[in-house]
Design an enzyme around this catalytic site. Structure first.
Site, short mmCIF file in Angstrom:
data_model
loop_
_atom_site.label_atom_id
_atom_site.label_comp_id
_atom_site.label_asym_id
_atom_site.label_seq_id
_atom_site.Cartn_x
_atom_site.Cartn_y
_atom_site.Cartn_z
CB THR A 154 13.07 -14.87 1.00
OG1 THR A 154 14.36 -15.42 0.74
CG2 THR A 154 12.11 -15.31 -0.11
CG HIS A 155 15.41 -14.70 4.87
ND1 HIS A 155 15.12 -15.16 6.13
CD2 HIS A 155 15.04 -15.70 4.02
CE1 HIS A 155 14.62 -16.39 6.06
NE2 HIS A 155 14.54 -16.73 4.78
CB SER A 276 14.95 18.31 5.58
OG SER A 276 15.75 18.86 6.61
CE LYS A 282 16.73 13.36 3.94
NZ LYS A 282 16.84 13.15 5.39
CG ASN A 284 12.79 13.36 4.16
OD1 ASN A 284 13.82 12.85 3.73
ND2 ASN A 284 12.78 14.38 5.00
CD GLU A 289 9.53 8.77 6.60
OE1 GLU A 289 9.46 9.53 7.57
OE2 GLU A 289 10.31 8.97 5.65
CE1 TYR A 316 -24.17 1.97 27.40
CE2 TYR A 316 -24.49 2.68 29.68
CZ TYR A 316 -23.97 2.90 28.41
OH TYR A 316 -23.25 4.03 28.16
CD GLN A 321 -20.14 8.28 27.54
OE1 GLN A 321 -21.35 8.27 27.75
NE2 GLN A 321 -19.34 9.14 28.12
CE LYS A 324 -21.36 6.38 21.88
NZ LYS A 324 -20.93 5.51 23.03
#
Ligand code: ARG
Length: 475
Positions: A154-155, A276, A282, A284, A289, A316, A321, A324
């Protein structure tokens, strides 16, 4: 070809046409527009508003267009305003003036609301099926790590040890609520706008109940003005999508943290990682993300539609429009993100040893001391205080809780005997959390069993809905 030229002496300015044109994004409604046209055609025919020979010619042309749209042979062209006008052009190219007969008793206002509902129903069922696949991956990871201790937080601070499978399984329940939301939404959305016309209904003998049934809706709308103006189903679908996106973002964040060198818990599979361009070492967690980042656009789409609807006059207005693109974008986004997250979850391996070593750190067993005292009838407030003093003593002398001496325990509280060390183990702490939904091995097993059964049941239900929908589309 405009559908409304009669009372105008000038053609629209280029800027007007450019701004009003929607066919470049609403073309994906074409299959639903053709299907609802077939339903409309059959009531025009059975209620004597079209001669049999005309009706059969139109039916045949609509079927041809269905195939030509599917194969890409018939497409929208630069002069088409929206999907409805493009398809009417297709009909008139095949049939001449009778191609325009379907407009009897129908307006683009009830037509577009119907098309968009059908689209939304079709794709939200697909989203549900993807969610069920993600639940599958989470449930099997949860079983795989159903005996692996880890710190619970927690925290973002060590709180109490948990089974890592328990940590993974929590996500299944969030998605179960999303699935419930889709089921509820489907029931509320199953009201057909078709037959409402521009806003006031129709003077022609249509049979809105029949078209509703033919299109898989459970009822026809009870108020034509509401029917053509209601976009609750879009806003709600966007809320559900946002909630799913937020749940995905929390998985993403967790994976990012777990994959850091500092944690070193998660080994994300190469197939679900990226490199990378400058740092050769790297690896990732970009999928995690993106799962986190996409939540922003999902919430943005919801906000856009709610803002567009706020204070909008009835019935209307062209503002509608703007319903959509946000809906399409949210559904497209989920259908991109869900399979990637499912694959990432299914292929990530976790370092059991590291997690087990970390489990008791940060005095995460202090609650066990308090609970031990409660079992010796010490009021919890005092028990909490005594456990806190144990932690303070350990901190000031760089020791772990089980390393305090009998004399030190006794000095802190007379009820603290040497056997308190028996509960100061991760194994004991886990096993003792045997409440339903708790982190004990038995509770987790039961939780996974119940959640898997719910997942199977939900799979059968959504599969049945998908089959019924595709049969309706093919009818
Ligand atoms: N393309 C329009 C839309 O998406 C269709 C409805 C047009 N209706 C109208 N009265 N101009 O909303």
């Amino acid at each position: 070809m405009a559908l409304w030229g009669g009372r105008f002496s000038e053609t629209p300015a280029d800027a007007v046409f450019a701004l009003s044109r929607s066919v470049h994004f609403d073309w994906r409604l074409a299959p639903y527009d053709l299907r609802s046209s077939l339903a409309h055609l059959s009531v025009l025919k059975s209620n004597g508003l079209l001669e049999n020979s005309v009706a059969s010619a139109i039916a045949q042309a609509l079927h041809e267009l269905q195939n030509e749209v599917a194969s890409g042979k018939f497409v929208a062209i630069a002069t088409d305003e929206d999907v409805h006008s493009a398809l009417e052009r297709g009909l008139t190219e095949k049939l001449g003036a009778i191609g325009g007969s379907l407009r009897a008793g129908r307006s683009r206002n009830d037509q577009v609301a119907t098309d968009l509902k059908l689209y939304a129903i079709d794709y939200m069922v697909e989203v549900a099926q993807q969610l069920l696949a993600l639940q599958d991956a989470l449930l099997s990871k949860a079983s795989e790590y159903g005996d692996a201790p880890a710190p619970g937080f927690t925290h973002l601070q060590h709180a109490q040890p948990v089974l890592f499978g328990h940590e993974i399984a929590k996500h299944v329940h969030a998605f179960a609520r999303d699935l419930d939301r889709i089921t509820d939404w489907l029931a509320r959305t199953a009201v057909s706008p078709l037959g409402s016309g521009a806003l006031a209904g129709s003077s022609l003998p249509l049979s809105p109940e029949l078209t509703a049934k033919a299109l898989g809706f459970t009822a026809a709308s009870a108020n034509s003005i509401d029917a053509v103006s209601d976009r609750d189903f879009v806003a709600e679908a966007l809320f559900i999508s946002s909630m799913i996106g937020i749940h995905l973002s929390r998985i993403g964040e967790e994976w990012c943290i777990w994959a850091t060198t500092e944690f070193g818990w998660a080994k994300v599979a190469d197939a679900y990682s990226t490199g990378s361009s400058i740092m050769p070492q790297k690896k990732n967690p970009d999928m995690a993300e993106l799962a986190r980042g996409k939540a922003g656009r999902l919430v943005g789409n919801l906000t856009g539609v709610l803002t567009m609807l706020k204070g909008l006059p009835f019935a209307y207005n062209r503002d509608l429009q703007e319903d959509k693109e946000p809906l399409f974008d949210s559904i497209d986004t989920l259908l991109l993100v869900l399979p990637a997250v499912t694959g990432m979850v299914a292929t990530t391996e976790f370092d059991r040893e590291k997690m087990a070593l970390a489990a008791p750190m940060g005095f995460s067993l202090a609650t066990e001391i308090a609970d031990y005292l409660v079992r010796a009838n010490v009021p919890f407030a005092h028990a909490h205080e005594a456990a806190g003093r144990c932690v303070a003593l350990c901190e000031s002398s760089s020791r772990q809780l089980h390393q305090l001496t009998d004399a030190e325990f006794a000095a802190i509280h007379p009820e603290l005997k040497g056997d308190v060390r028996d509960v100061l183990t991760v194994h004991g702490a886990l096993a003792s959390r045997a409440s339903s939904g708790g982190t004990s091995p038995a509770s987790l097993k039961e939780q996974i069993k119940v959640a898997s059964a719910a997942n199977e049941k939900s799979k059968r239900e959504f599969h049945a809905k998908a089959v019924a929908f595709s049969e309706m589309m093919g009818a």
